[in-house]
Design an enzyme around this catalytic site. Structure first.
Site, PDB file in Angstrom:
ATOM      1  NE  ARG A  34      -2.194  14.413  -4.325  1.00  0.00           N
ATOM      2  CZ  ARG A  34      -1.811  15.590  -4.796  1.00  0.00           C
ATOM      3  NH1 ARG A  34      -1.529  15.726  -6.069  1.00  0.00           N
ATOM      4  NH2 ARG A  34      -1.732  16.628  -4.019  1.00  0.00           N
ATOM      5  CD  GLU A  35       0.538   8.555 -11.376  1.00  0.00           C
ATOM      6  OE1 GLU A  35       1.436   7.905 -10.813  1.00  0.00           O
ATOM      7  OE2 GLU A  35       0.699   9.168 -12.441  1.00  0.00           O
ATOM      8  NE  ARG A  61       8.925 -10.690  -1.013  1.00  0.00           N
ATOM      9  CZ  ARG A  61       7.664 -10.890  -0.742  1.00  0.00           C
ATOM     10  NH1 ARG A  61       6.794 -11.056  -1.724  1.00  0.00           N
ATOM     11  NH2 ARG A  61       7.247 -10.947   0.491  1.00  0.00           N
ATOM     12  CB  SER A 111       4.335   3.154   0.277  1.00  0.00           C
ATOM     13  OG  SER A 111       4.903   4.178  -0.487  1.00  0.00           O
ATOM     14  N   GLY A 113       1.921   7.573   0.439  1.00  0.00           N
ATOM     15  CA  GLY A 113       1.925   8.568  -0.624  1.00  0.00           C
ATOM     16  C   GLY A 113       1.235   8.079  -1.890  1.00  0.00           C
ATOM     17  CD  GLU A 136       2.052 -25.828  -7.923  1.00  0.00           C
ATOM     18  OE1 GLU A 136       2.570 -25.607  -9.027  1.00  0.00           O
ATOM     19  OE2 GLU A 136       1.075 -26.567  -7.753  1.00  0.00           O
TER      20      GLU A 136
END
Length: 182
Positions: A34-35, A61, A111, A113, A136
């Site tokens: 699992r990551e 973003r 999230s 998962g 900044e």
């Protein structure tokens, strides 16, 4: 079905996240990986100017191709920071408003998962204008809207940010009963 952790490898340890590779063994003896992106948690704030008006921000973003997203103010918890204290700090930093009262709306995993980040949502009341203390690197514009308009921006796809969608809808569904804004 439970898995037993055999080994954990830290792939990257940054300022806000740590990337880990978990080697697990299930009850049948099969090994899986699992990551996991480990995050300290964050807050999201719904600033209420009055019963009809809220504050949103337009936020640049980088991670999503440099898009400018419409969001609620939010930020990452510092080590051992109380979520309510973080909410007050982030509200001031991103909007220039200080809240006399903060009320928990709820919490959720953004999230689960792959990410441990738990989001704590707050409503901010009795706002007093101060001086914004933006970092900044942040490019933020504060925008006023009605709650109904913000919810309609979810429906028509102008709000894409998950924490903003969850918080606005939780507030509208569970806290704003009887208070309709036009």
């Amino acid at each position: 079905m439970s898995n037993r952790l055999i080994e954990k490898q830290v792939i990257f340890n940054g300022n806000k996240v740590r990337l880990e590779l978990h080697h697990l063994e299930n009850e049948e003896g099969e090994r899986v990986r699992r990551e996991v992106c480990v995050h300290p948690g964050a807050v999201v704030i719904l600033p209420l100017l009055d019963q009809r008006r809220i504050l949103l921000i337009r936020n640049h973003r980088y991670a999503v191709g440099g898009q400018i997203l419409i969001e609620l103010p939010a930020g990452t918890l510092e080590k051992n920071e109380d979520p309510m204290n973080c909410a007050g700090r982030e509200l001031l930093e991103e909007t220039g408003y200080l809240a006399a009262r903060l009320k928990p709306i709820g919490n959720f995993y953004s999230s689960p998962g792959i990410l441990t980040e738990k989001m704590y949502a707050f409503a901010a009341y009795d706002l007093e204008k101060q001086t914004a203390a933006l970092e900044e690197v942040k490019q933020i514009e504060v925008v006023e809207a009605s709650l109904d308009h913000a919810v309609s921006m979810i429906k028509d796809g102008r709000i894409h940010d998950g924490k903003t969608i969850a918080t606005l809808l939780m507030y509208e569904r569970f806290f704003a009963s009887g208070v309709r804004t036009g």
